[in-house]
Scaffold this motif. Sequence first.
Motif, PDB file in Angstrom:
ATOM      1  N   ALA A   9       0.838  -1.204   0.000  1.00 37.14           N
ATOM      2  CA  ALA A   9       0.000   0.000   0.000  1.00 37.14           C
ATOM      3  C   ALA A   9       0.870   1.249   0.000  1.00 37.14           C
ATOM      4  N   ALA A  10       1.943   1.217   0.777  1.00 39.49           N
ATOM      5  CA  ALA A  10       2.835   2.383   0.840  1.00 39.49           C
ATOM      6  C   ALA A  10       3.515   2.611  -0.508  1.00 39.49           C
TER       7      ALA A  10
ATOM      8  N   ALA B 178       2.356   1.797  -3.439  1.00 36.69           N
ATOM      9  CA  ALA B 178       1.349   2.332  -4.361  1.00 36.69           C
ATOM     10  C   ALA B 178       1.075   3.803  -4.063  1.00 36.69           C
ATOM     11  N   GLU B 179       1.091   4.147  -2.782  1.00 33.59           N
ATOM     12  CA  GLU B 179       0.837   5.538  -2.386  1.00 33.59           C
ATOM     13  C   GLU B 179       2.024   6.442  -2.717  1.00 33.59           C
ATOM     14  N   VAL B 180       3.213   5.910  -2.633  1.00 35.35           N
ATOM     15  CA  VAL B 180       4.415   6.720  -2.849  1.00 35.35           C
ATOM     16  C   VAL B 180       4.571   7.104  -4.318  1.00 35.35           C
TER      17      VAL B 180
ATOM     18  N   ARG C  70       2.853  10.292  -5.206  1.00 35.30           N
ATOM     19  CA  ARG C  70       3.475  11.374  -4.437  1.00 35.30           C
ATOM     20  C   ARG C  70       4.839  11.733  -5.009  1.00 35.30           C
TER      21      ARG C  70
ATOM     22  N   ASP D 231      -2.763  11.753   4.239  1.00 39.20           N
ATOM     23  CA  ASP D 231      -2.428  10.331   4.223  1.00 39.20           C
ATOM     24  C   ASP D 231      -3.718   9.530   4.248  1.00 39.20           C
ATOM     25  N   ALA D 232      -3.886   8.640   3.307  1.00 40.73           N
ATOM     26  CA  ALA D 232      -5.058   7.773   3.299  1.00 40.73           C
ATOM     27  C   ALA D 232      -4.825   6.623   4.274  1.00 40.73           C
TER      28      ALA D 232
ATOM     29  N   VAL E 156      -4.802   2.895   5.790  1.00 43.83           N
ATOM     30  CA  VAL E 156      -4.672   1.565   5.214  1.00 43.83           C
ATOM     31  C   VAL E 156      -5.766   0.703   5.818  1.00 43.83           C
TER      32      VAL E 156
END
Length: 164
Positions: free
Chosen positions: A92-93, A95-97, A100, A118-119, A121
């Motif tokens: 998840a991190a 994919a989020e990074v 960004r 921050d979404a 998890v």
Amino acid sequence: MSSDVGSALTPAEERALVVELAGLVVGDVKPAELEVFDDTVEEYFEDTETALRTSGRDESLGFGFEGLLLAPYVLAVAGPVIRYLAGVVSEAAQAEVRPRLVALLRRLFRTVAPPSDDAPVTLSPGQIQHVRDLVVRTAGDIQLDETRTRLLADAVAGQLIATG
């Protein structure tokens, strides 16, 4: 999982998370056992096999975990659960990074502002089921009976649903 996330956590971090999850589960299922939880944790990590063998398994028990120290069993299943969750969070991190990173690079070009929120998890029903399956497999490896295995799997999954 596409990568090995076992190394994502140091042994000390993994142990701390295992103990934290186990404490939450024990607190929900058998709060009275929290009085001896710290001692049980130390005994478990000093000699896992003995802790599992001497936690009261041979006692004549009623329904559930009455008369049985729950903590050694929760500690035993929490390790694989934490490693799995580390993988979920790591993916998840990542994919989020990616977005960004692009946004931050664009900010360097002065075209957009960086993201600010921050979404959280959350785990999907399939991921919760995977956690339950991990608990069942691990509990089978330590020869916990089927009834207690189901209760333990429900307790661990329930804790993740409640906090997720």
